[in-house]
Design an enzyme around this catalytic site. Sequence first.
Site, PDB file in Angstrom:
ATOM      1  N   PHE A  58       0.832  -1.166  -0.063  1.00 61.78           N
ATOM      2  CA  PHE A  58       0.088   0.144  -0.194  1.00 61.78           C
ATOM      3  C   PHE A  58       0.909   1.278  -0.144  1.00 61.78           C
ATOM      4  CE2 PHE A  58       0.222  -1.382   4.629  1.00 61.78           C
ATOM      5  CZ  PHE A  58       0.801  -0.159   5.149  1.00 61.78           C
ATOM      6  N   HIS A 125      -2.189  11.558  12.069  1.00 65.69           N
ATOM      7  CA  HIS A 125      -0.750  11.068  12.521  1.00 65.69           C
ATOM      8  C   HIS A 125      -0.477  11.172  13.945  1.00 65.69           C
ATOM      9  CE1 HIS A 125       3.202   9.262  12.206  1.00 65.69           C
ATOM     10  NE2 HIS A 125       3.547  10.563  12.974  1.00 65.69           N
TER      11      HIS A 125
END
Length: 167
Positions: A58, A125
């Site tokens: 990915f 994040h």
Amino acid sequence: MNQQTLILIKPDGLKKSLTGNILTRLSETKLEIVAAKMVRVSQELAQEHYKHLKNKDFFPELIKYIRGELHQRRKVMALVYWGESAIQKVRDLAGATNPEEAEATSIRGSYGRITTGGIYENVLHCSSNEQEAEREIKLWFEPEEIIVDLYPTKITQLKSYKKRVWR
Ligand code: IDP
Ligand code: MG
């Protein structure tokens, strides 16, 4: 123990107009914001930030994601939070990486999704340990952009130096 941690509000978080919600949730930690800015993420910055994942299937999609190519939002909001056990406090509020496994009331559990392309779109994040936090904060911020001294610095003489200034 006081720590610092890097937080990025990812392009899906910005597109879904979640900046206020995420910052409100993070304020529960009582940590201090010591740096904040909007960043247009270059290919180099994206690849360096996620270099630990470069062998994953990915990875190319992840780079597109953090650069905003999947959300027509070519920016992220980068912040440094500082205070007691900052890394764990923020990770706990953020929830698990996979938004389907994240606790329902966590930030990722509330707002994340898995795309049909298989990427975990998890709106923010946050650094996962002290070593990663140091690497990431130094990657995303210059010393003068942070209002406290987090890591040792040095003065370096630049020979030829061009800078954009206001006209
Ligand atoms: P973290 O963001 O919780 O620290 P990392 O393993 O560092 O998780 O992965 C970075 C980002 O890559 C994740 O936030 C997520 O967007 C994406 N990601 C990680 N693992 C997977 C996966 O198995 N499938 C799809 N996307 C993933
Ligand atoms: Mg990580």
